[in-house]
Every structure is written in C-alpha cells, then in structure tokens.
Write a protein that holds these residues in place. Structure first.
Motif, PDB file in Angstrom:
ATOM      1  N   SER A 102      84.423  54.366   4.669  1.00 18.66           N
ATOM      2  CA  SER A 102      83.020  54.313   5.097  1.00 18.66           C
ATOM      3  C   SER A 102      82.740  52.954   5.726  1.00 18.66           C
ATOM      4  O   SER A 102      83.165  51.937   5.210  1.00 18.66           O
ATOM      5  CB  SER A 102      82.070  54.472   3.909  1.00 18.66           C
ATOM      6  OG  SER A 102      82.233  55.716   3.340  1.00 18.66           O
ATOM      7  N   ILE A 103      82.045  53.003   6.821  1.00 16.76           N
ATOM      8  CA  ILE A 103      81.683  51.762   7.521  1.00 16.76           C
ATOM      9  C   ILE A 103      80.198  51.844   7.800  1.00 16.76           C
ATOM     10  O   ILE A 103      79.698  52.916   8.165  1.00 16.76           O
ATOM     11  CB  ILE A 103      82.427  51.681   8.877  1.00 16.76           C
ATOM     12  CG1 ILE A 103      83.925  51.844   8.668  1.00 16.76           C
ATOM     13  CG2 ILE A 103      82.115  50.393   9.614  1.00 16.76           C
ATOM     14  CD1 ILE A 103      84.620  52.570   9.792  1.00 16.76           C
ATOM     15  N   SER A 104      79.491  50.736   7.638  1.00 13.29           N
ATOM     16  CA  SER A 104      78.101  50.747   8.105  1.00 13.29           C
ATOM     17  C   SER A 104      77.869  49.478   8.912  1.00 13.29           C
ATOM     18  O   SER A 104      78.480  48.441   8.654  1.00 13.29           O
ATOM     19  CB  SER A 104      77.123  50.840   6.940  1.00 13.29           C
ATOM     20  OG  SER A 104      77.206  49.685   6.159  1.00 13.29           O
ATOM     21  N   CYS A 105      77.007  49.608   9.922  1.00 16.76           N
ATOM     22  CA  CYS A 105      76.682  48.407  10.706  1.00 16.76           C
ATOM     23  C   CYS A 105      75.253  48.492  11.204  1.00 16.76           C
ATOM     24  O   CYS A 105      74.677  49.574  11.326  1.00 16.76           O
ATOM     25  CB  CYS A 105      77.655  48.239  11.876  1.00 16.76           C
ATOM     26  SG  CYS A 105      77.464  49.451  13.168  1.00 16.76           S
ATOM     27  N   GLY A 106      74.692  47.308  11.460  1.00 17.93           N
ATOM     28  CA  GLY A 106      73.349  47.238  12.027  1.00 17.93           C
ATOM     29  C   GLY A 106      73.396  47.633  13.493  1.00 17.93           C
ATOM     30  O   GLY A 106      74.441  47.524  14.155  1.00 17.93           O
ATOM     31  N   ALA A 107      72.246  48.060  14.015  1.00 16.46           N
ATOM     32  CA  ALA A 107      72.217  48.583  15.384  1.00 16.46           C
ATOM     33  C   ALA A 107      72.417  47.503  16.438  1.00 16.46           C
ATOM     34  O   ALA A 107      72.761  47.807  17.574  1.00 16.46           O
ATOM     35  CB  ALA A 107      70.901  49.315  15.630  1.00 16.46           C
ATOM     36  N   ALA A 108      72.226  46.225  16.067  1.00 15.50           N
ATOM     37  CA  ALA A 108      72.416  45.159  17.061  1.00 15.50           C
ATOM     38  C   ALA A 108      73.839  44.608  17.024  1.00 15.50           C
ATOM     39  O   ALA A 108      74.143  43.642  17.722  1.00 15.50           O
ATOM     40  CB  ALA A 108      71.411  44.034  16.827  1.00 15.50           C
ATOM     41  N   TYR A 109      74.691  45.211  16.198  1.00 12.10           N
ATOM     42  CA  TYR A 109      76.069  44.709  16.086  1.00 12.10           C
ATOM     43  C   TYR A 109      76.829  44.973  17.390  1.00 12.10           C
ATOM     44  O   TYR A 109      76.775  46.082  17.939  1.00 12.10           O
ATOM     45  CB  TYR A 109      76.777  45.381  14.904  1.00 12.10           C
ATOM     46  CG  TYR A 109      77.990  44.616  14.437  1.00 12.10           C
ATOM     47  CD1 TYR A 109      77.859  43.409  13.775  1.00 12.10           C
ATOM     48  CD2 TYR A 109      79.270  45.089  14.693  1.00 12.10           C
ATOM     49  CE1 TYR A 109      78.969  42.682  13.361  1.00 12.10           C
ATOM     50  CE2 TYR A 109      80.396  44.377  14.278  1.00 12.10           C
ATOM     51  CZ  TYR A 109      80.233  43.178  13.621  1.00 12.10           C
ATOM     52  OH  TYR A 109      81.332  42.465  13.214  1.00 12.10           O
ATOM     53  N   ASN A 110      77.534  43.955  17.851  1.00 11.23           N
ATOM     54  CA  ASN A 110      78.258  44.064  19.126  1.00 11.23           C
ATOM     55  C   ASN A 110      79.408  45.079  19.023  1.00 11.23           C
ATOM     56  O   ASN A 110      80.194  45.040  18.073  1.00 11.23           O
ATOM     57  CB  ASN A 110      78.791  42.667  19.481  1.00 11.23           C
ATOM     58  CG  ASN A 110      79.632  42.678  20.729  1.00 11.23           C
ATOM     59  OD1 ASN A 110      80.831  42.912  20.686  1.00 11.23           O
ATOM     60  ND2 ASN A 110      78.995  42.459  21.851  1.00 11.23           N
ATOM     61  N   THR A 111      79.512  45.951  20.000  1.00 10.51           N
ATOM     62  CA  THR A 111      80.502  47.033  19.943  1.00 10.51           C
ATOM     63  C   THR A 111      81.940  46.498  19.977  1.00 10.51           C
ATOM     64  O   THR A 111      82.809  46.996  19.260  1.00 10.51           O
ATOM     65  CB  THR A 111      80.256  48.025  21.108  1.00 10.51           C
ATOM     66  OG1 THR A 111      78.916  48.496  20.993  1.00 10.51           O
ATOM     67  CG2 THR A 111      81.198  49.208  21.062  1.00 10.51           C
TER      68      THR A 111
END
Ligand SMILES: Cc1cc2nc3c(=O)[nH]c(=O)nc-3n(C[C@H](O)[C@H](O)[C@H](O)COP(=O)(O)OP(=O)(O)OC[C@H]3O[C@@H](n4cnc5c(N)ncnc54)[C@H](O)[C@@H]3O)c2cc1C
Length: 309
Positions: A102-111
C-alpha cells in the motif's frame, strides 16, 4: 461576476488561515509551456481546511477558480483575468509506505519523485517515469503510457466534493467506470487531496531497467527539453492512427503560428518556440483540429486542459 480588481480585493479579504495569496504572477513558473505573461491571482492552500474554505469562499463570491498541479498539461488564457488559480501547498507534498503493498501520497507530490521513491521500496511505476507534474494532476487525467495508467492502481482517493452547497472531505473508493483513457470522472469532485494505491512488490533491478528504458524511449520520441505540455490531443479511440500520425500525415511538423509551433520531433506536441502567447498555442491547436476534421473526418479531443478560453 466581479471584475479583476474586485476579485483581487475579495480574495485579499478572505481572512482564511494557511493561505498564501499572490497577484500578477508570471506563468513561466506555473506552466511547462513557460508562457511569459501574468495571471491575476494565485492562491496556495497549505492544508485541507484552507483548501476547502477558499473554494467555498470563491464559490460564494461567484469567482471562478481552477486547481493547478505542476502545470504540465494545462494552458491558461491570460486575457481572462477572472479566474483564481489554486495550488496545493506543503501539507499535500508527502508519501507514505506504512502497510505492505500500500502506498499513499499527497496530491501535490511530484510524479517523478513518486516513481523514484516507489522504486526504492520495490514498487514498479516505471510507466510514469518521465511524466512531469504532480500526482493530483496525474490522477485527474489518468496519466500513463501505452499499456498502463495510474488509476488502475488506485484503491481510493481522498477528495473534496461539493454536495448541496457544502464542500465535504470524502474517501472515494475508485471503481472501474470512474476512469478511462486520460480521464477521471467522479461526480461532484472538486479537488483530490490524497491518493491511496495498491501494488505488488517486485525485484528492484527489473524496475530500474524499465525506468531507464522508458526514459530512453521518451527522450528519443518526444521533445522533452522544449516548452510543451505533453501530447496536446488524445489519440482517437476509433481510428487506426494516433493523433501524432494524423497530424504528421498533414505535413504539419514544424508548422508555426505566432510563437507556437508543431514540434518537429513529435507531431502531437505543440512547442512554445518563441515567446508564444496562450492565444498563439490555442489558435494553432484549432488549426490542427480543423485540418484533421477536414481531411480525415476525425474530431480530435484535447488532452491539454484549456482554462479561461
Ligand atoms: C514533456 C512532457 C511529457 C509528458 N508525457 C506524458 C505521458 O507520457 N503520459 C501522460 O499521461 N502525460 C504526459 N504529459 C502530460 C502531463 O505531464 C501529465 O498529464 C501530468 O500528469 C499532469 O500533471 P500536472 O500536475 O502537471 O497537472 P496540471 O497540468 O497542473 O493539471 C492537469 C489537470 O489536473 C487537474 N488537477 C491537478 N491537480 C489536481 C488536484 N489536486 N485535484 C483535482 N484536479 C487536479 C487540473 O485541474 C487539470 O484539469 C507530459 C507532459 C510533458 C510536458
């Protein structure tokens, strides 16, 4: 609708905590098209509450807004001064690997950083390698490559939705019909704040090789060092040619309109060659749309998001 000066005043008077407000900001820093012209207002919301509050405030005051990520798939019309641009700030710039697979990231995290950090933990997102922008932007357009796109690996998104005049924070479990080729379509969605993904782990060396291969192919095929927003048009679904092949068949590679032009390297990329205005790029895209329609009877759809045209 209030005029530009009024909009600025209304935004300045919002008194919402954890916002950064800027006026007359140059687009060079905001869009990969590197357009040298100012937009009226940029608001950076540092956390979910400030994002929710400013969107509600703008809606209540009848001010149009647009959520911008890394600006790598967007063209903004600077002549339209009535749109407030909102970006997500630091709180949304993080990644987490707490649970296995499982991975989670914020929406502003750089791709790009996402691809690298996932690689370090043995998760393969090589298909996103070389794609600029943020994870919020990637999910919003279901970014990807030929055989994979990001939404296939998403379990849920945390997002703001508008419901009966209220803006609520919700965890939305992603279903198959919520997304397709370069789109995400969730009713009442206003902004993605966090992304929850599921992926099996695999051998790191294989991932590394795939990333290297993908970047190499991208560099060979696309004008990565030029000012563009990626593929301007989506590939038509019911045709046997890609958008690039159709445009190329019309001999349009290198064709210029004002400061904008069709890339000589990849016919589906519009480049800002020489101080192009948003209108130069927009008008050139319209010429392409018209010619493809006239010659092949195919209506191409924009992949780049047009704001304020
Ligand atoms: C050189 C180059 C190569 C590219 N290659 C590829 C490729 O191989 N594959 C591909 O799919 N794309 C590609 N792109 C296009 C682009 O990089 C992707 O679409 C990218 O994922 C967009 O992310 P962004 O943050 O820059 O989005 P932006 O351009 O900032 O926004 C795009 C859309 O996403 C929405 N959005 C952004 N953040 C949020 C949020 N938090 N909540 C809700 N909506 C949001 C915006 O409102 C807008 O509608 C390329 C672009 C360039 C310049």
């Amino acid at each position: 609708m209030p005029d530009e000066d009024n909009i600025k005043k209304i935004i300045d008077n919002s008194r919402i905590r954890n916002l950064k407000i800027f006026h007359d900001i140059n687009l060079r820093k905001l869009l990969t098209f590197r357009i040298n012209a100012d937009i009226s207002s940029l608001i950076i919301a540092e956390d979910t509450e400030s994002l929710r509050n400013i969107i509600k405030y703008l809606i209540d005051n009848n001010i149009e807004y647009f959520i911008l990520g890394g600006g790598s798939n967007t063209l903004i019309n600077v002549q339209n001064k009535n749109i407030a641009i909102i970006k997500l700030g630091r709180f949304f710039d993080n990644i987490d690997f707490k649970e296995k697979e499982s991975i989670s990231c914020g929406a502003a995290y750089n791709t790009g950083r996402f691809v690298t950090e996932c690689y370090k933990k043995s998760y393969n997102f090589a298909f996103l390698a070389g794609i600029p922008g943020t994870m919020g932007g990637a999910v919003s357009g279901n970014s990807g490559a030929k055989y994979n796109s990001i939404c296939e690996f998403i379990d849920a998104i945390e997002c703001l939705k508008i419901k009966t005049n209220n803006i609520i924070l919700e965890n939305h479990k992603l279903r198959k019909n919520d997304f397709g080729y370069r789109f995400l379509n969730i009713k009442n969605l206003i902004a993605i704040t966090k992304i929850y993904l599921k992926k099996e782990q695999m051998e790191k060396e294989l991932i590394f090789n795939e990333i290297v291969e993908r970047i190499k192919n991208k560099k060979n095929a696309q004008p990565l060092n030029k000012f563009t927003a990626g593929c301007f048009f989506k590939n038509p679904l019911n045709a046997n040619k890609t958008a690039a092949e159709l445009i190329d068949a019309l001999g349009l590679k290198g064709f210029r309109y004002g400061g904008a032009g069709i890339s000589k390297k990849h016919a589906n990329f519009i480049e800002n060659y020489d101080n192009a205005s948003p209108m130069d790029i927009y008008n050139l895209s319209k010429i392409v749309l018209g010619m493809v329609k006239d010659n092949f009877n195919i209506e191409l759809e924009n992949e780049v998001k047009l704001v304020g045209f």
